[in-house]
Design a protein around this motif. Structure first.
Motif, short mmCIF file in Angstrom:
data_model
loop_
_atom_site.label_atom_id
_atom_site.label_comp_id
_atom_site.label_asym_id
_atom_site.label_seq_id
_atom_site.Cartn_x
_atom_site.Cartn_y
_atom_site.Cartn_z
N GLU A 46 49.15 91.78 -36.96
CA GLU A 46 49.31 90.59 -37.79
C GLU A 46 50.60 90.68 -38.59
O GLU A 46 51.32 89.67 -38.75
N MET A 47 50.95 91.86 -39.08
CA MET A 47 52.20 92.03 -39.84
C MET A 47 53.42 91.84 -38.94
O MET A 47 54.45 91.30 -39.37
N VAL A 48 53.31 92.25 -37.68
CA VAL A 48 54.40 92.03 -36.73
C VAL A 48 54.61 90.54 -36.51
O VAL A 48 55.73 90.04 -36.53
N ARG A 49 53.51 89.81 -36.31
CA ARG A 49 53.60 88.38 -36.01
C ARG A 49 53.96 87.54 -37.22
O ARG A 49 54.79 86.63 -37.15
N GLU A 50 53.31 87.85 -38.36
CA GLU A 50 53.46 86.98 -39.53
C GLU A 50 54.61 87.38 -40.45
O GLU A 50 55.18 86.53 -41.13
N GLU A 51 54.95 88.67 -40.49
CA GLU A 51 55.96 89.14 -41.44
C GLU A 51 57.22 89.68 -40.76
O GLU A 51 58.17 90.05 -41.44
N GLY A 52 57.20 89.74 -39.45
CA GLY A 52 58.37 90.23 -38.73
C GLY A 52 58.55 91.73 -38.80
O GLY A 52 59.67 92.24 -38.58
N LEU A 53 57.49 92.47 -39.09
CA LEU A 53 57.57 93.93 -39.14
C LEU A 53 58.00 94.46 -37.77
O LEU A 53 57.48 94.05 -36.74
N LYS A 54 58.96 95.39 -37.79
CA LYS A 54 59.45 95.97 -36.55
C LYS A 54 59.33 97.49 -36.62
O LYS A 54 59.95 98.14 -37.45
N ARG A 63 43.32 103.01 -24.36
CA ARG A 63 42.73 101.78 -24.93
C ARG A 63 43.47 101.36 -26.20
O ARG A 63 43.58 100.16 -26.47
N THR A 64 43.97 102.32 -26.99
CA THR A 64 44.79 101.95 -28.14
C THR A 64 46.09 101.32 -27.68
O THR A 64 46.57 100.34 -28.28
N ALA A 65 46.68 101.85 -26.63
CA ALA A 65 47.92 101.28 -26.09
C ALA A 65 47.71 99.84 -25.64
O ALA A 65 48.53 98.96 -25.91
N GLU A 66 46.59 99.59 -24.98
CA GLU A 66 46.29 98.23 -24.51
C GLU A 66 46.13 97.27 -25.68
O GLU A 66 46.66 96.15 -25.65
N LEU A 67 45.41 97.69 -26.72
CA LEU A 67 45.21 96.83 -27.87
C LEU A 67 46.52 96.59 -28.60
O LEU A 67 46.81 95.46 -29.02
N ALA A 68 47.34 97.63 -28.75
CA ALA A 68 48.62 97.49 -29.45
C ALA A 68 49.52 96.48 -28.73
O ALA A 68 50.14 95.61 -29.37
N ARG A 69 49.60 96.58 -27.43
CA ARG A 69 50.42 95.62 -26.67
C ARG A 69 49.87 94.21 -26.81
O ARG A 69 50.62 93.25 -26.93
N GLU A 70 48.54 94.11 -26.80
CA GLU A 70 47.89 92.80 -26.90
C GLU A 70 48.25 92.08 -28.20
O GLU A 70 48.42 90.86 -28.22
N GLU A 252 39.62 85.34 -45.14
CA GLU A 252 39.14 85.07 -43.79
C GLU A 252 40.28 84.54 -42.93
O GLU A 252 41.01 83.63 -43.31
N THR A 253 40.45 85.16 -41.76
CA THR A 253 41.52 84.74 -40.85
C THR A 253 41.08 84.95 -39.41
O THR A 253 40.78 86.06 -39.00
N ASP A 254 41.05 83.88 -38.65
CA ASP A 254 40.69 83.98 -37.24
C ASP A 254 41.67 84.86 -36.49
O ASP A 254 41.33 85.52 -35.52
N ASN A 255 42.93 84.86 -36.94
CA ASN A 255 43.98 85.65 -36.30
C ASN A 255 43.59 87.09 -36.17
O ASN A 255 43.85 87.75 -35.17
N LEU A 256 42.97 87.64 -37.20
CA LEU A 256 42.70 89.07 -37.27
C LEU A 256 41.33 89.43 -36.75
O LEU A 256 41.15 90.45 -36.10
N PHE A 257 40.32 88.62 -37.02
CA PHE A 257 38.95 89.01 -36.75
C PHE A 257 38.41 88.51 -35.42
O PHE A 257 37.36 88.98 -34.99
N SER A 258 39.10 87.63 -34.76
CA SER A 258 38.58 87.14 -33.48
C SER A 258 38.71 88.21 -32.41
O SER A 258 39.64 89.00 -32.41
N ASP A 259 37.76 88.24 -31.51
CA ASP A 259 37.69 89.11 -30.34
C ASP A 259 38.07 90.55 -30.61
O ASP A 259 38.72 91.20 -29.81
N LEU A 260 37.65 91.09 -31.75
CA LEU A 260 37.86 92.51 -31.99
C LEU A 260 36.78 93.27 -31.25
O LEU A 260 35.63 93.30 -31.66
N GLY A 261 37.18 93.90 -30.16
CA GLY A 261 36.18 94.46 -29.26
C GLY A 261 35.77 95.88 -29.56
O GLY A 261 34.88 96.41 -28.94
N ASP A 262 36.45 96.60 -30.49
CA ASP A 262 36.13 98.01 -30.72
C ASP A 262 35.30 98.17 -31.97
O ASP A 262 35.59 97.54 -32.96
#
Length: 262
Positions: A46-54, A63-70, A252-262
């Motif tokens: 979320e910080m990458v998308r919303e705040e431009g964190l690089k 599985r962490t790699a897959e989630l991080a890329r996602e 509350e933010t759908d961005n963060l909490f939706s489809d959290l599978g772990d």
């Protein structure tokens, strides 16, 4: 949604959210494995998308790699990063000296390699993970598949001389098959009850033929961020001896909490 989370998930979330604030532009960051670490990856995404964190993330499992890329995090290997500024990971147990048991998710080998290749290891956990003595949580030991019953017998024989309450070991299974780590190994879970001398046990286990690594993380963790179900956060720094307390208001933010599978 945050309001629909269980108290334990709220605790994991606030700990992960606070820990994510340690990540700065340009850092090389180890990303842990497990349910609490998954909250961290979501927060960082979320910080990458919303705040431009690089920053560049080094995952400790596939599985962490897959989630991080996602979630939009740049993923690199430890070979590419070479050394890390920070690793953030969860723990199955931690004590007052910030010694840990890790490996409940099966990634203890990569987690230990990445943690020790970092300037700092920051652990995020809910308050229930704190214990007076390590050992109630089964201690994972990664072993090679060849001759694993012999390795198990050697471990159980060795435990007779160790300061532990129990000496049983079981092969971790996935359904009717042995659990396989990312490195193609098996895991033996040691049911010790209580570990009196974790440092000694960690050293002795790694001398047994067939053992690759154990889940005792001794003198590796620098900071633990403890989350509570009501939004409180406690941060302990073992090096400075400081303890800080904070509180996070849920948003509350759908961005963060939706489809959290772990």
């Amino acid at each position: 949604m945050a309001g629909e989370l269980s108290p334990i998930d709220k605790a994991k979330f606030v700990a992960a959210k606070r820990a994510a604030e340690f990540v700065e532009d340009g850092m090389r960051v180890g990303l842990g494995t497990g349910s609490t670490a998954a909250w961290l990856v979501r927060c960082l995404g979320e910080m990458v998308r919303e705040e431009g964190l690089k920053f560049r993330g080094v995952p400790t499992s596939t599985r962490t790699a897959e989630l991080a890329r996602e979630v939009g995090i740049e993923v690199v290997s430890l070979d590419e990063a070479r050394w890390l500024d920070l690793t953030i990971d969860g723990a199955d147990e931690f004590d007052a000296e910030l010694n840990l048991i890790k490996g409940g998710g099966g990634a203890l080998l990569q987690e230990k390699i990445v943690a020790t290749a970092s300037d700092q290891l920051l652990v995020i956990a809910d308050a229930a993970k704190e214990v007076e003595h390590l050992g109630a949580f089964p201690l994972p030991v990664e072993v090679i598949p060849f001759g694993w019953p012999t390795t198990q017998a050697l471990i159980e024989e060795t435990l007779v001389a160790m300061d532990v309450m129990g000496r049983g070991a079981t092969l971790r299974m996935t359904g009717d098959r042995p659990f396989i780590t990312d490195e193609g190994n098996h895991i033996l879970d040691l049911h010790l009850g209580r570990i009196g001398n974790a440092r000694q046990l960690a050293m002795v286990l790694n001398q047994i033929p067939g053992v690759v690594e154990n889940g005792l993380f001794i003198d590796i963790c620098d900071i633990v961020v403890i989350g509570y179900g009501d939004g409180r956060i406690e941060m302990r720094d073992i090096n400075s001896g400081t303890v800080e307390n904070d509180r996070l208001d849920f948003v509350e933010t759908d961005n963060l909490f939706s489809d959290l599978g772990d």
